[in-house]
Structure formats: structure tokens, C-alpha cells
Design a protein around this motif. Structure first.
Motif, PDB file in Angstrom:
ATOM      1  N   THR A  54       4.488  69.744  -0.222  1.00  0.00           N
ATOM      2  CA  THR A  54       5.009  68.763   0.734  1.00  0.00           C
ATOM      3  C   THR A  54       4.292  68.756   2.080  1.00  0.00           C
ATOM      4  OG1 THR A  54       6.809  70.197   1.493  1.00  0.00           O
ATOM      5  CG2 THR A  54       7.291  68.692  -0.337  1.00  0.00           C
ATOM      6  N   TYR A  55       3.611  69.830   2.453  1.00  0.00           N
ATOM      7  CA  TYR A  55       2.863  69.829   3.711  1.00  0.00           C
ATOM      8  C   TYR A  55       1.872  68.660   3.766  1.00  0.00           C
ATOM      9  CZ  TYR A  55      -0.162  71.227   7.531  1.00  0.00           C
ATOM     10  OH  TYR A  55      -0.900  71.234   8.688  1.00  0.00           O
ATOM     11  N   PRO A  56       1.130  68.395   2.698  1.00  0.00           N
ATOM     12  CA  PRO A  56       0.178  67.275   2.749  1.00  0.00           C
ATOM     13  C   PRO A  56       0.852  65.901   2.896  1.00  0.00           C
ATOM     14  CG  PRO A  56      -0.346  68.744   0.923  1.00  0.00           C
ATOM     15  CD  PRO A  56       0.990  69.162   1.452  1.00  0.00           C
ATOM     16  N   LEU A  57       2.161  65.853   2.741  1.00  0.00           N
ATOM     17  CA  LEU A  57       2.871  64.571   2.803  1.00  0.00           C
ATOM     18  C   LEU A  57       3.369  64.254   4.214  1.00  0.00           C
ATOM     19  CD1 LEU A  57       4.905  64.912  -0.512  1.00  0.00           C
ATOM     20  CD2 LEU A  57       2.640  63.886  -0.171  1.00  0.00           C
ATOM     21  N   GLY A  58       2.929  65.025   5.204  1.00  0.00           N
ATOM     22  CA  GLY A  58       3.279  64.737   6.597  1.00  0.00           C
ATOM     23  C   GLY A  58       4.731  65.028   6.909  1.00  0.00           C
ATOM     24  N   ARG A  59       5.455  63.989   7.295  1.00  0.00           N
ATOM     25  CA  ARG A  59       6.827  64.210   7.743  1.00  0.00           C
ATOM     26  C   ARG A  59       7.741  64.727   6.644  1.00  0.00           C
ATOM     27  NH1 ARG A  59      10.096  58.703   8.983  1.00  0.00           N
ATOM     28  NH2 ARG A  59      10.153  57.888   6.858  1.00  0.00           N
ATOM     29  N   ARG A  60       7.381  64.590   5.412  1.00  0.00           N
ATOM     30  CA  ARG A  60       8.177  65.141   4.306  1.00  0.00           C
ATOM     31  C   ARG A  60       8.321  66.652   4.492  1.00  0.00           C
ATOM     32  NH1 ARG A  60      11.629  62.865   1.406  1.00  0.00           N
ATOM     33  NH2 ARG A  60      10.214  61.103   1.334  1.00  0.00           N
ATOM     34  N   TRP A  61       7.260  67.307   4.949  1.00  0.00           N
ATOM     35  CA  TRP A  61       7.306  68.752   5.188  1.00  0.00           C
ATOM     36  C   TRP A  61       8.301  69.075   6.307  1.00  0.00           C
ATOM     37  CZ3 TRP A  61       7.280  73.269   3.414  1.00  0.00           C
ATOM     38  CH2 TRP A  61       6.997  74.391   4.179  1.00  0.00           C
ATOM     39  N   LEU A  62       8.363  68.249   7.333  1.00  0.00           N
ATOM     40  CA  LEU A  62       9.351  68.446   8.404  1.00  0.00           C
ATOM     41  C   LEU A  62      10.769  68.355   7.843  1.00  0.00           C
ATOM     42  CD1 LEU A  62       7.743  66.225  11.213  1.00  0.00           C
ATOM     43  CD2 LEU A  62       7.636  68.729  10.982  1.00  0.00           C
ATOM     44  N   HIS A  63      10.987  67.389   6.985  1.00  0.00           N
ATOM     45  CA  HIS A  63      12.299  67.215   6.347  1.00  0.00           C
ATOM     46  C   HIS A  63      12.643  68.446   5.500  1.00  0.00           C
ATOM     47  CE1 HIS A  63      15.582  65.370   4.085  1.00  0.00           C
ATOM     48  NE2 HIS A  63      14.946  65.731   2.976  1.00  0.00           N
ATOM     49  N   VAL A  64      11.709  68.883   4.679  1.00  0.00           N
ATOM     50  CA  VAL A  64      11.951  70.024   3.790  1.00  0.00           C
ATOM     51  C   VAL A  64      12.282  71.283   4.588  1.00  0.00           C
ATOM     52  CG1 VAL A  64      10.826  71.595   2.140  1.00  0.00           C
ATOM     53  CG2 VAL A  64      10.683  69.116   1.816  1.00  0.00           C
ATOM     54  N   GLN A  65      11.532  71.546   5.640  1.00  0.00           N
ATOM     55  CA  GLN A  65      11.808  72.729   6.462  1.00  0.00           C
ATOM     56  C   GLN A  65      13.215  72.681   7.049  1.00  0.00           C
ATOM     57  OE1 GLN A  65       8.269  74.169   8.972  1.00  0.00           O
ATOM     58  NE2 GLN A  65       7.804  72.020   8.537  1.00  0.00           N
ATOM     59  N   ALA A  66      13.607  71.519   7.548  1.00  0.00           N
ATOM     60  CA  ALA A  66      14.931  71.378   8.152  1.00  0.00           C
ATOM     61  C   ALA A  66      16.034  71.462   7.108  1.00  0.00           C
ATOM     62  CB  ALA A  66      15.016  70.067   8.928  1.00  0.00           C
ATOM     63  N   VAL A  67      15.803  70.930   5.910  1.00  0.00           N
ATOM     64  CA  VAL A  67      16.790  71.041   4.832  1.00  0.00           C
ATOM     65  C   VAL A  67      16.957  72.507   4.446  1.00  0.00           C
ATOM     66  CG1 VAL A  67      17.266  70.487   2.404  1.00  0.00           C
ATOM     67  CG2 VAL A  67      16.484  68.692   3.963  1.00  0.00           C
ATOM     68  N   ALA A  68      15.861  73.248   4.374  1.00  0.00           N
ATOM     69  CA  ALA A  68      15.947  74.671   4.041  1.00  0.00           C
ATOM     70  C   ALA A  68      16.721  75.441   5.115  1.00  0.00           C
ATOM     71  CB  ALA A  68      14.553  75.257   3.851  1.00  0.00           C
ATOM     72  N   GLN A  69      16.491  75.118   6.371  1.00  0.00           N
ATOM     73  CA  GLN A  69      17.243  75.763   7.453  1.00  0.00           C
ATOM     74  C   GLN A  69      18.737  75.432   7.338  1.00  0.00           C
ATOM     75  OE1 GLN A  69      15.263  74.304  10.965  1.00  0.00           O
ATOM     76  NE2 GLN A  69      13.612  75.790  10.806  1.00  0.00           N
ATOM     77  N   ALA A  70      19.043  74.184   7.051  1.00  0.00           N
ATOM     78  CA  ALA A  70      20.442  73.781   6.891  1.00  0.00           C
ATOM     79  C   ALA A  70      21.068  74.493   5.695  1.00  0.00           C
ATOM     80  CB  ALA A  70      20.548  72.265   6.729  1.00  0.00           C
TER      81      ALA A  70
END
Length: 184
Positions: free
Chosen positions: A16-32
Motif C-alpha cells: 500500500t505504500y506505493p498507492l500514496g494516501r492508501r498507506w496513510l489510511h492503512v496506518q491510521a486504521v491499524a492504529q485505531a
């Protein structure tokens, strides 16, 4: 951090890192998911957080073959020996069963066990209270954002018109569990 969660974080980043903002979403979902994990039984907590890191890997063009990211992600994870509980959470996250029906992929998704569990509720909550850029949203704000982003004839839009009230119940159950689990 468990070895499974570390592996999930690395795999989530890879796809997901190569997908730009998708990586931001994934990181925040994991934190949640980590924050919400106290609301579910101990044995499922690692599965929840691992699935949160992995829930959107199916968007990667490297593994996204059907265009339906929960199915593509689950197939990849199953083929690479991930625990069934993690694979099934990814396969069924955030109302995937409703979108599978819209896309005529219910039979393919049914290969993965659907279990209506506190862990699935918590993953739904983490995903559907996190915006595309990783910002925290209410459930209603997130659904409005999704409906705005997709045209009414799109399968995603049609899915959320049907699924929103049902998944809101999952969020409410998680919030109730979280309230009971937090120290007073």
C-alpha cells in the motif's frame, strides 16, 4: 509487538505504500485497531491488528486481479500461509459481502469463512471511522465521504446505500464493548 503484527505491517507497507494516501489510511486504521483491541477477547487481538495492516493490500496492482480488493487481498494472504482468522477478516472487512453481491463475486468470497465476531466489528469500526488520508471521522462522515466519491451507478455506491445501516450496528457494538472495557 508480535511477529505476526510485524509481518503484517511489512506486508501492508509493501503493497500500500506505493498507492500514496492508501498507506496513510492503512496506518491510521491499524492504529485505531490497536486502540480498539481492548474491546475484544485477548486471543483475537493480534488477528485484528494484523488484519488492519493488511485490509487494503488487494488494491495493489501486483495482486489485485478481480478489482475487488477484499477478495484479492484474502487470496494473496491465503496463498502465502497467513492464519485463517486474519485471511477471513481481510476477506470480509467493512461489508465486503454486500459489495461481492453487487459485483457478482459472492461465490468467490464464500470460500472465506464469514464470522460475525467482535474482531470483525472492531475492524469495521477502525476502517469506517478513518478517512482516505488517515483522518479520524465519525461513521456517518465516512459513509457520506464514500457516497460522495462514487457515482450512484457504481457498485461501491450501491453497496453503501444498502450496507450502511447494518455496519453502523457493528460500530455501535464496538463502541459499547470499548466503553465496558475501559478502566473507570
Amino acid at each position: 509487538m508480535s511477529a505476526t503484527i510485524e509481518r503484517a505491517m511489512e506486508t501492508g507497507r509493501e503493497f500500500t505504500y506505493p498507492l500514496g494516501r492508501r498507506w496513510l489510511h492503512v496506518q491510521a486504521v491499524a492504529q485505531a485497531a490497536h486502540r480498539l483491541s481492548i474491546a475484544i477477547p485477548e486471543p483475537a487481538r493480534n488477528d485484528l491488528v494484523s488484519a488492519a495492516w493488511l485490509h487494503d493490500i488487494g488494491y495493489s496492482p501486483k495482486i489485485g486481479h478481480t478489482g475487488f480488493h477484499p477478495l484479492d487481498g484474502a487470496r494473496y494472504l491465503q496463498a502465502h500461509g497467513w492464519p485463517n482468522a486474519v485471511v477471513n477478516l481481510v476477506a470480509h472487512h467493512s461489508g465486503a459481502r454486500f459489495e461481492a453481491k453487487e459485483r457478482n463475486l459472492s461465490k468467490e468470497l464464500s470460500v472465506f469463512l464469514f464470522e460475525d465476531t467482535p474482531a470483525l466489528d472492531a475492524l469495521v469500526t477502525a476502517d469506517l471511522t478513518t478517512g482516505p488520508n488517515g483522518e479520524r471521522l465519525t461513521y456517518d462522515e465516512r459513509i457520506a465521504e464514500i457516497l460522495e466519491r462514487y457515482l450512484p451507478e457504481d457498485p461501491v455506491h450501491r453497496t453503501w446505500v444498502k450496507a450502511a445501516p447494518i455496519l453502523k450496528e457493528a460500530v455501535q457494538r464496538t463502541e459499547e464493548r470499548l466503553a465496558k472495557a475501559q478502566p473507570r
